[in-house]
Motif scaffolding. Structure first.
Motif, PDB file in Angstrom:
ATOM      1  N   GLU A  70       0.848  -1.203   0.000  1.00 16.20           N
ATOM      2  CA  GLU A  70       0.000   0.000   0.000  1.00 16.20           C
ATOM      3  C   GLU A  70       0.880   1.249   0.000  1.00 16.20           C
ATOM      4  OE1 GLU A  70      -4.121  -1.098   1.860  1.00 16.20           O
ATOM      5  OE2 GLU A  70      -2.663  -1.091   3.469  1.00 16.20           O
ATOM      6  N   VAL A 162      -3.013   3.774   1.995  1.00 16.41           N
ATOM      7  CA  VAL A 162      -4.065   3.682   0.987  1.00 16.41           C
ATOM      8  C   VAL A 162      -3.736   2.551   0.006  1.00 16.41           C
ATOM      9  CG1 VAL A 162      -5.329   4.982  -0.775  1.00 16.41           C
ATOM     10  CG2 VAL A 162      -4.278   6.206   1.141  1.00 16.41           C
ATOM     11  N   PRO A 163      -4.725   1.718  -0.343  1.00 12.22           N
ATOM     12  CA  PRO A 163      -4.473   0.666  -1.347  1.00 12.22           C
ATOM     13  C   PRO A 163      -3.999   1.285  -2.665  1.00 12.22           C
ATOM     14  CG  PRO A 163      -6.609   0.324  -0.294  1.00 12.22           C
ATOM     15  CD  PRO A 163      -6.112   1.664   0.166  1.00 12.22           C
ATOM     16  N   GLN A 165      -4.362   0.485  -5.769  1.00 12.13           N
ATOM     17  CA  GLN A 165      -5.349   0.622  -6.840  1.00 12.13           C
ATOM     18  C   GLN A 165      -6.289   1.812  -6.609  1.00 12.13           C
ATOM     19  OE1 GLN A 165      -5.582  -0.371  -9.927  1.00 12.13           O
ATOM     20  NE2 GLN A 165      -3.607  -1.304  -9.462  1.00 12.13           N
ATOM     21  N   ALA A 166      -6.569   2.133  -5.342  1.00 10.47           N
ATOM     22  CA  ALA A 166      -7.451   3.275  -5.044  1.00 10.47           C
ATOM     23  C   ALA A 166      -6.821   4.570  -5.545  1.00 10.47           C
ATOM     24  CB  ALA A 166      -7.714   3.363  -3.538  1.00 10.47           C
ATOM     25  N   GLN A 169      -6.806   4.546  -9.498  1.00 14.03           N
ATOM     26  CA  GLN A 169      -8.160   4.743 -10.009  1.00 14.03           C
ATOM     27  C   GLN A 169      -8.740   6.105  -9.635  1.00 14.03           C
ATOM     28  OE1 GLN A 169      -9.843   2.809 -12.182  1.00 14.03           O
ATOM     29  NE2 GLN A 169      -8.000   1.543 -12.275  1.00 14.03           N
ATOM     30  N   GLY A 170      -8.296   6.662  -8.508  1.00 17.05           N
ATOM     31  CA  GLY A 170      -8.896   7.904  -8.019  1.00 17.05           C
ATOM     32  C   GLY A 170      -8.312   9.168  -8.623  1.00 17.05           C
ATOM     33  N   TYR A 176      -7.721  13.193  -4.849  1.00 16.99           N
ATOM     34  CA  TYR A 176      -6.493  12.974  -5.643  1.00 16.99           C
ATOM     35  C   TYR A 176      -6.383  14.054  -6.716  1.00 16.99           C
ATOM     36  CZ  TYR A 176      -6.752   8.515  -3.246  1.00 16.99           C
ATOM     37  OH  TYR A 176      -6.835   7.546  -2.273  1.00 16.99           O
TER      38      TYR A 176
ATOM     39  N   LYS B 190      -5.398   4.703 -16.213  1.00 18.05           N
ATOM     40  CA  LYS B 190      -6.239   4.238 -15.110  1.00 18.05           C
ATOM     41  C   LYS B 190      -7.511   3.541 -15.586  1.00 18.05           C
ATOM     42  CE  LYS B 190      -9.351   7.925 -13.767  1.00 18.05           C
ATOM     43  NZ  LYS B 190      -9.780   8.852 -12.723  1.00 18.05           N
TER      44      LYS B 190
END
Lengths: 197, 197
Positions: A70, A162-163, A165-166, A169-170, A176, B190
């Motif tokens: 993470e 924070v993961p 991928q988050a 993707q964010g 973000y 993404k």
């Protein structure tokens, strides 16, 4: 510098401008503004306004948790955007400090993690059109927790894990919002750096 | 704005600053500088220096060539970095123009391509610490060639069609020095936007 660049890319000399003079027109504790008088490739004079500031480091800290790998990030108020932003730690070099030392220090101060390993991801111009400084990107891992953050009196910085991928993707919507964190993700992705930890 | 933000993220009000006043201290044709008087979460006053400018659009044009899908890019001298930079086309909004129109216009003017389709990739702050404006990212495809670029008299911009992997791999060293182009790549990656064309 123009001469150096022209020598590096001899096919592109018809695109190269020559700087003839610079004049400081504004200063603040964070940056200064210069007017630069330049000659176009056709020898026409023009004046451009450029912001100069110390170089910065941005460091992407990867932590191994029970959920996998993470990112360690920091949430803080940003006075330009007038908004909260969730970001990788980072900041300007202190006097005499090199890029890697600045990255390691900002990581310690903002997140209370010490990096066992710091690896360069690349160097960019944050905005080569109007800014003269550089931003240096690093990947940090083998993280060990310290006692506490070391924040300035007017810094309010909250640490979040924070993961990965988050964040990928964010990017591009709150929290973000910081474009240079996207730059860090692009540099991370290009060498599949995350998979070589 | 602080109130709106605080309402959006009620758990984070202890990180939110309140702006009390702004004062313009420098202007140029490209941007202005403001001193902003703010109150910390602990009600302490501080002054921050912020650069304000019109919003920008950056547009990633994808062209189908005999070699596959490639990026249409522009090579130009950048006066902040004092260096040539190979970038996606883009620029500031003109008065009354929206983000998508600015992206389409910059694409036409700088590359001499008209986009059949323009899709938003996201909106970021180019640097939320010190800049008040936003940068809007777009993907452009179904490209049709026009007669010629429409450059200002002092613009020297050369169009290049570049393999997508060369850009992803090259980011962070010359001529791929522009950090915000890395942000565009991160936004592209993404949603796997490139694979949905």
């Amino acid at each position: 510098m123009d001469t150096k660049q022209a020598a590096q890319e001899p096919g592109n000399t018809h695109l190269v401008w020559r700087e003839e003079a610079r004049r400081e027109v504004f200063t603040s504790p964070i940056f200064s503004i210069q007017e630069r008088t330049c000659r176009s490739p056709d020898n026409e004079p023009r004046i451009f306004t450029v912001l100069d500031a110390p170089d910065w480091a941005i460091v992407v800290p990867v932590l191994t948790t029970p959920r996998g790998k993470e990112f360690v990030m920091v949430r803080q108020w940003r006075h330009g955007a007038q908004e909260l932003s969730l970001e990788f730690p980072g900041g300007v070099f202190e006097k005499g400090e090199d890029a890697r030392a600045a990255a390691a220090r900002e990581l310690r101060e903002e997140t209370a993690y010490e990096a066992g390993t710091i690896r360069s991801l690349g160097v960019c111009s944050p905005n080569p059109a109007i800014m003269a400084n550089r931003v240096h990107f690093f990947l940090a891992f083998d993280l060990k927790p310290l006692e506490a953050q070391a924040l300035d009196e007017d810094e309010y910085v909250e640490v979040e894990v924070v993961p990965i991928q988050a964040v990928f993707q964010g990017m591009g919507r709150p929290p973000y919002i910081h474009a240079l964190m996207g730059s860090a993700l692009a540099l991370l992705g290009k060498g599949d750096s995350l998979f070589h930890l």
